[in-house]
Each structure stands twice: as C-alpha cells, then as structure tokens.
Write a protein that holds these residues in place. Structure first.
Motif, PDB file in Angstrom:
ATOM      1  N   SER A 371       0.822  -1.224   0.000  1.00  0.00           N
ATOM      2  CA  SER A 371       0.000   0.000   0.000  1.00  0.00           C
ATOM      3  C   SER A 371       0.849   1.263   0.000  1.00  0.00           C
ATOM      4  O   SER A 371       0.438   2.306  -0.509  1.00  0.00           O
ATOM      5  CB  SER A 371      -0.936  -0.002   1.213  1.00  0.00           C
ATOM      6  N   LYS A 372       2.069   1.177   0.555  1.00  0.00           N
ATOM      7  CA  LYS A 372       2.932   2.361   0.658  1.00  0.00           C
ATOM      8  C   LYS A 372       4.034   2.406  -0.402  1.00  0.00           C
ATOM      9  O   LYS A 372       4.720   3.426  -0.534  1.00  0.00           O
ATOM     10  CB  LYS A 372       3.587   2.397   2.057  1.00  0.00           C
ATOM     11  N   TRP A 373       4.208   1.310  -1.132  1.00  0.00           N
ATOM     12  CA  TRP A 373       5.337   1.186  -2.063  1.00  0.00           C
ATOM     13  C   TRP A 373       5.241   2.203  -3.188  1.00  0.00           C
ATOM     14  O   TRP A 373       4.271   2.246  -3.945  1.00  0.00           O
ATOM     15  CB  TRP A 373       5.363  -0.238  -2.622  1.00  0.00           C
ATOM     16  N   GLY A 374       6.267   3.029  -3.332  1.00  0.00           N
ATOM     17  CA  GLY A 374       6.271   4.056  -4.361  1.00  0.00           C
ATOM     18  C   GLY A 374       6.469   3.502  -5.758  1.00  0.00           C
ATOM     19  O   GLY A 374       6.096   4.123  -6.753  1.00  0.00           O
ATOM     20  N   GLY A 375       7.041   2.302  -5.846  1.00  0.00           N
ATOM     21  CA  GLY A 375       7.331   1.719  -7.149  1.00  0.00           C
ATOM     22  C   GLY A 375       6.097   1.385  -7.979  1.00  0.00           C
ATOM     23  O   GLY A 375       6.176   1.278  -9.204  1.00  0.00           O
TER      24      GLY A 375
END
Length: 450
Positions: A371-375
């Motif tokens: 949910s937080k992964w910028g990729g």
C-alpha cells in the motif's frame, strides 16, 4: 497423537468452527447447528491428507464466550485455553457478518498472554460467501491482525490458500532434539574439491580425496558444531555428463544425490577456480535453482590462481556474472578448501543464508508495504492497462514464495515481476535468496473442491 503438531480452531460460539473442522476432515465429526454452544468438548482428530505435507492433530474447541458460567462451563473454558497454549498453530475464526466485543477480547488475549503471544495465529474471516464480501474487510484489517484470510467454511471458499497457509506455518517435518540446526549439501563437478571441503569442516579425513574425478561414489555426511549449533554436511557424489550418446545431465549415484539435495537446507555449489564457470556448472546451477534451495556459489582452489592482485576476485566475479547474470543476486565466495582459506567465512555465510530463508513475512507486513510502495506508480505508468496487486501473502520458505492476487496475470511480464521481486528483497532483507512470486487472478480458485 503424541509428537504431531497441533492445529487448534478457536472462536466464540456459532462462528462456524465445527463446520470448518468437518470441512478440513471431510467428515462429520462435530455437531453443527445454529444453536450456540453445541460443541462442549475439545474434539481432536489426526489429519493425514495429500494436501498437507505432514500429518497433524486438528482440534475443535467449544465457543469461549459463555455468558452464564457455571462450574462445568468454567472447567470447559480452562481446558480449552490450556489446549490453546499447547498448540502449534491457532485458527481463530471470526464471523464476517457479526463482529462482536468478545472477538476483540480474544484478539487482545492473543497479543498479551505470556504464552499465546508467541503462538502463530491465523485469523479466518468466515462466511465470506461472495466476491463482494472480500471487498468489505476493512474493519478486520483495523484490528491489527498479522495473518488474515477470508474464507467460507460451508462453501469451501479459499480453501486452497488455507491449506497452503497451514502447510506454511507447520514444520516441514517433525523435528527431533537430536536433529541438526541446518543441513548443508556440497555439490559440484567431480574433482572440484567437495571432499576436501568436507574434511576441512570436520577437522579430520572423513571422505576420500583424490585427483581422480568421481572418487566420491555415494553421498557422505557427518555432523559437527559451529558457533554452538549442530550442522550436518553432505558431500554428494560428483555430477557428471552422460556419455556422448547420452542426452542430458545425470547424477552419479542419482537417487542418493537427489535425496541429499532434497534434505538440504542450504546448497554449496563448488566451482573449480582454475577451470572457471563452464556450461556444465551453469546446468548444475539450474538444477539447484529449480529445487528452490538457498545456494552459495563457492569458487574453490583460489590459492592456485596465479598472479593475483587486490582486484583479481572482482574481475573474476565480473566474468562469472557475465556468463550467468543471475549470479549478481546470489552469494559468491572464493576459498581454498585444501589450505583452509575462507572456509570459516563460508560457514558463516551458509548459516546466515539459512536463517534468512527461515523468515516468515506476515501478510500484514507484505500488504502494508504494497500500500505504501512508491514503485507501483512507475509500474502503472509503464502500462496502458495498469497491473494491480490486490493482496500478497507468503506461502512457502523453500522455495521462498510469495503469492500475488492480481487483476490479470497477463499484465505482469517478467520485467515487472523482477521489479516487484527486487523491491521485496530490498525491503525485507532477503538478499541472496531466490524469491519467487506466483501470480493468481483474484477470482481464481475461490470456490473449493471436495
């Protein structure tokens, strides 16, 4: 039942515990009615089925939210909680349509009880009968549960994944006190120095050492202590090519070598420094890779390499990685078994890789990362129809496999999968491991089979 792992089903009354118990057993053992409190005793059955890697004892406890407690009820509750504290895996069942105060109380108990807080708890959100129900799990995620799985015990929805998770949380086999901490298999072409390395680890001559290829004709094993841990090391028979009329690889003493690899926790692939990484070594690497075993590539006889300089090993590694690019993601070490150079470092690396392979990433941690992964923004921008991962969960350690439930498996080509995999490796400190990602369409395999 003695000695088998214990899997215990627990929850308040009438959430579907006995239905789940019967569904796993495929038998009508517990009484199932809509009347609360029908199951009054701890029921136990041994489960031996092809879906599970080892047999285990499955227990069904009575509903623990008894309002009017009499002497008999108190005894039932005490027995049930004592049983929980002796369990290897707890299946905590919650009703998707009816979350109550006692559910919160039980979750709190799992987190605070001196014994239960160290137990593995898989929370099953039962009575999730439709696809729409699976979109409505936010109240349960907010409970701070590490392992959460929506199911329907009555309709066997998500049972394939349930069985995978039970296998994941149970040991591969029943471990005995005398068993080694870690089993290491040494493998490589004949005369690569496998027996010399075994003898160095043991401190005495255990295996025959000769310049004649194929001296070791069977797998030879022994145990020793390293850093206060008992290790078992297996010198496998040298892998060689078939005769010119043959069509593929063969293992010398084939069955025993394969058995040794199957039993190993970590594999050391030994390469002769003077011969370098050949096509045959690459094929051996592929064989081990297919088994999903943690592996270290050790370049032996480094002492014989002439005119070495400070950057000689770097250049040597670069040449190896140019021949087999995946080596950039695997541990590489140079050593001399005969001269006992860097053999201690090899053992340190083996133990560290083994401990890394034993990690169990919680479903909560994986999905928090997702949910937080910028990729994911880069992935979505690179596609006309963005690939989407709805849910991720680890389902095995060897191989280290993570299951992705996605919108469409066709939207995940190898380059995008590699991007996800490298990001997971970096986030959770899994460098050196062969992390696999298995894709599954969101609605695939939801309905269970008899």
């Amino acid at each position: 039942m003695k000695g088998l792992p214990v899997v215990t089903i627990v929850g308040r009354q009438n959430v579907g515990k006995s239905t789940l118990f019967n569904a796993i057993l495929r038998a009508q053992s517990a009484i199932t009615e809509n009347t609360a409190g029908v199951t009054r005793d701890v029921l136990q059955k041994i489960v031996e089925r092809s879906e599970f890697k080892i047999p285990f004892t499955l227990s069904d406890t009575p509903g623990l939210d008894i309002e009017n407690i009499d002497e008999i009820s108190k005894e039932i509750i005490d027995i049930a909680f004592e049983h929980l504290r002796n369990s290897d895996l707890i299946l905590h069942v919650i009703d998707h349509k009816d979350l109550r105060k006692y559910d919160h109380k039980l979750i709190d108990l799992f987190k605070k009880d001196d014994i239960l807080k160290d137990k593995m708890v898989l929370t099953l959100i039962n009575k999730v009968d439709t696809e729409q129900d699976e979109y409505d799990l936010e109240p349960f995620y907010k409970l701070g549960l590490n392992e959460l799985l929506p199911i329907s015990a009555l309709g066997r929805r998500n049972f394939d994944l349930l069985y995978q998770k039970i296998n994941f949380f149970l040991p591969d086999k029943i471990k005995m006190p005398e068993d080694p901490y870690c089993k290491i298999a040494i493998i490589g072409k004949p005369n690569s120095g496998k027996s010399s390395l075994l003898n160095t680890f043991l401190g005495y001559k255990r295996a025959v050492v000769s310049d004649v290829p194929g001296t070791t004709r069977d797998s030879v094993s022994d145990q020793f202590y390293f850093q206060n841990q008992k290790l078992e090391i297996i010198d496998t028979a040298g892998i060689r090519r078939k005769s010119k009329t043959g069509e593929s690889l063969e293992f010398y003493s084939y069955k025993r070598t394969l058995h040794s690899l199957g039993e190993a926790d970590v594999v050391v692939l030994l390469v002769d420094a003077m011969k370098g990484l050949g096509e045959f070594d690459k094929k051996i690497f592929g064989e081990i890779q297919e088994l999903g075993k943690p592996m270290i590539v050790a370049v032996n006889k480094w002492d014989l390499v002439p005119e070495k300089e400070s950057n000689s090993w770097k250049h040597y590694k670069d040449r190896m990685e140019a021949k087999l690019s995946i080596l950039k993601e695997r541990p590489l070490i140079s050593l001399s078994a005969k001269e006992k150079v860097r053999t201690h470092k090899l053992l340190e690396s083996v133990v560290a890789l083994y401990e890394k392979s034993q990690k169990k990433l919680t479903t909560r941690a994986l999905n928090d990362w997702l949910s937080k992964w910028g990729g994911k923004n880069k992935v979505q921008k690179a596609s006309n129809r963005p690939p989407k991962v709805y849910y991720a969960t680890q389902v095995s350690q060897i191989p280290f496999k993570i299951l992705f439930f996605v919108n469409d498996t066709k939207l995940f080509p190898s380059n995008i999968l590699s991007f996800y995999r490298k990001s997971i490796v970096a986030e959770f400190g899994l460098d050196g491991l062969a992390v696999e990602i298995e894709l599954r369409n969101r609605n695939e395999g939801k309905e269970g089979k008899e």
